[in-house]
Design a protein around this motif. Structure first.
Motif, PDB file in Angstrom:
ATOM      1  N   ALA A   1     -44.449 -21.916 -52.932  1.00  0.00           N
ATOM      2  CA  ALA A   1     -42.809 -21.235 -52.413  1.00  0.00           C
ATOM      3  C   ALA A   1     -41.370 -21.980 -51.468  1.00  0.00           C
ATOM      4  CB  ALA A   1     -43.397 -19.793 -52.138  1.00  0.00           C
ATOM      5  N   ILE A   2     -41.844 -22.626 -50.683  1.00  0.00           N
ATOM      6  CA  ILE A   2     -40.996 -23.895 -49.941  1.00  0.00           C
ATOM      7  C   ILE A   2     -40.206 -25.129 -50.768  1.00  0.00           C
ATOM      8  CG2 ILE A   2     -40.722 -25.724 -48.307  1.00  0.00           C
ATOM      9  CD1 ILE A   2     -42.920 -23.957 -46.712  1.00  0.00           C
ATOM     10  N   ALA A   3     -41.138 -25.383 -51.894  1.00  0.00           N
ATOM     11  CA  ALA A   3     -40.544 -26.414 -53.414  1.00  0.00           C
ATOM     12  C   ALA A   3     -39.461 -25.544 -53.893  1.00  0.00           C
ATOM     13  CB  ALA A   3     -42.474 -26.419 -53.578  1.00  0.00           C
ATOM     14  N   LYS A   4     -40.339 -24.152 -54.318  1.00  0.00           N
ATOM     15  CA  LYS A   4     -39.584 -23.614 -55.364  1.00  0.00           C
ATOM     16  C   LYS A   4     -38.130 -22.850 -54.304  1.00  0.00           C
ATOM     17  CE  LYS A   4     -39.237 -19.589 -58.694  1.00  0.00           C
ATOM     18  NZ  LYS A   4     -37.765 -19.922 -58.555  1.00  0.00           N
ATOM     19  N   ALA A   5     -37.956 -22.636 -53.928  1.00  0.00           N
ATOM     20  CA  ALA A   5     -37.104 -22.395 -52.607  1.00  0.00           C
ATOM     21  C   ALA A   5     -36.235 -23.742 -52.482  1.00  0.00           C
ATOM     22  CB  ALA A   5     -37.172 -21.940 -51.479  1.00  0.00           C
ATOM     23  N   THR A   6     -36.728 -24.693 -52.258  1.00  0.00           N
ATOM     24  CA  THR A   6     -36.112 -25.885 -51.960  1.00  0.00           C
ATOM     25  C   THR A   6     -35.297 -26.261 -53.264  1.00  0.00           C
ATOM     26  OG1 THR A   6     -37.378 -26.429 -50.188  1.00  0.00           O
ATOM     27  CG2 THR A   6     -35.661 -28.709 -51.453  1.00  0.00           C
ATOM     28  N   GLU A   7     -35.759 -26.301 -54.260  1.00  0.00           N
ATOM     29  CA  GLU A   7     -35.334 -26.356 -55.277  1.00  0.00           C
ATOM     30  C   GLU A   7     -33.967 -25.476 -56.255  1.00  0.00           C
ATOM     31  OE1 GLU A   7     -36.523 -27.050 -60.220  1.00  0.00           O
ATOM     32  OE2 GLU A   7     -37.947 -26.425 -59.115  1.00  0.00           O
TER      33      GLU A   7
END
Length: 145
Positions: free
Chosen positions: A56-62
């Motif tokens: 979720a963090i990776a997606k939000a960062t992207e």
């Protein structure tokens, strides 16, 4: 009681105590195994939750990086138009409260996105405007001849 019956009785008691201890040990081992399996299952849930969090963090960062890039590109395009009208990066920076380095970076971002062509970010003239400007040049040249 005879000596032989005392020996048998002692052996029997010893066997009984050993049997009880063995039963207690087996129960303890079984209980430990069950509780350790529960602990490991709970820790696996933590690992799975951490993996979901990281995804979720990776997606939000992207998503953030994509939106940031789009916003900076839009800002760069607008600043490129102002630069195209003769304003310097320093004067633009002073007017909008940015530093000149940021203004130049945003303009360069637009240039890079357009393959180094500043004109491609300028608004296109309407066909009547471009026709009028192309007609005006030859007419003035003809008048001077």
């Amino acid at each position: 009681m005879s000596a032989e019956s005392k020996v048998v009785s002692a052996r029997s008691q010893a066997r009984s105590k050993l049997s009880e201890r063995r039963a207690e040990l087996l129960k303890r081992i079984s209980d430990n195994q069950r509780d350790l399996e529960r602990a490991l299952a709970s820790l696996e849930k933590v690992d799975k939750a951490a993996a979901r969090r990281d995804a979720a963090i990776a997606k939000a960062t992207e998503d953030f990086e994509n939106k940031k890039h789009a916003a900076e590109l839009a800002a760069g395009k607008a600043l490129t138009l102002v630069v195209g009208r003769g304003e310097s990066s320093a004067s633009i920076a002073e007017l909008v409260g940015l530093d000149a380095v940021t203004v130049r970076r945003l303009v360069k971002l637009t240039e890079d996105a357009n393959g180094g062509d500043l004109d491609s970010s300028a608004p296109e003239q309407s066909s009547s405007e471009s026709a009028a400007s192309s007609d005006a040049a030859p007419a003035s040249t003809a008048a001077n001849a």
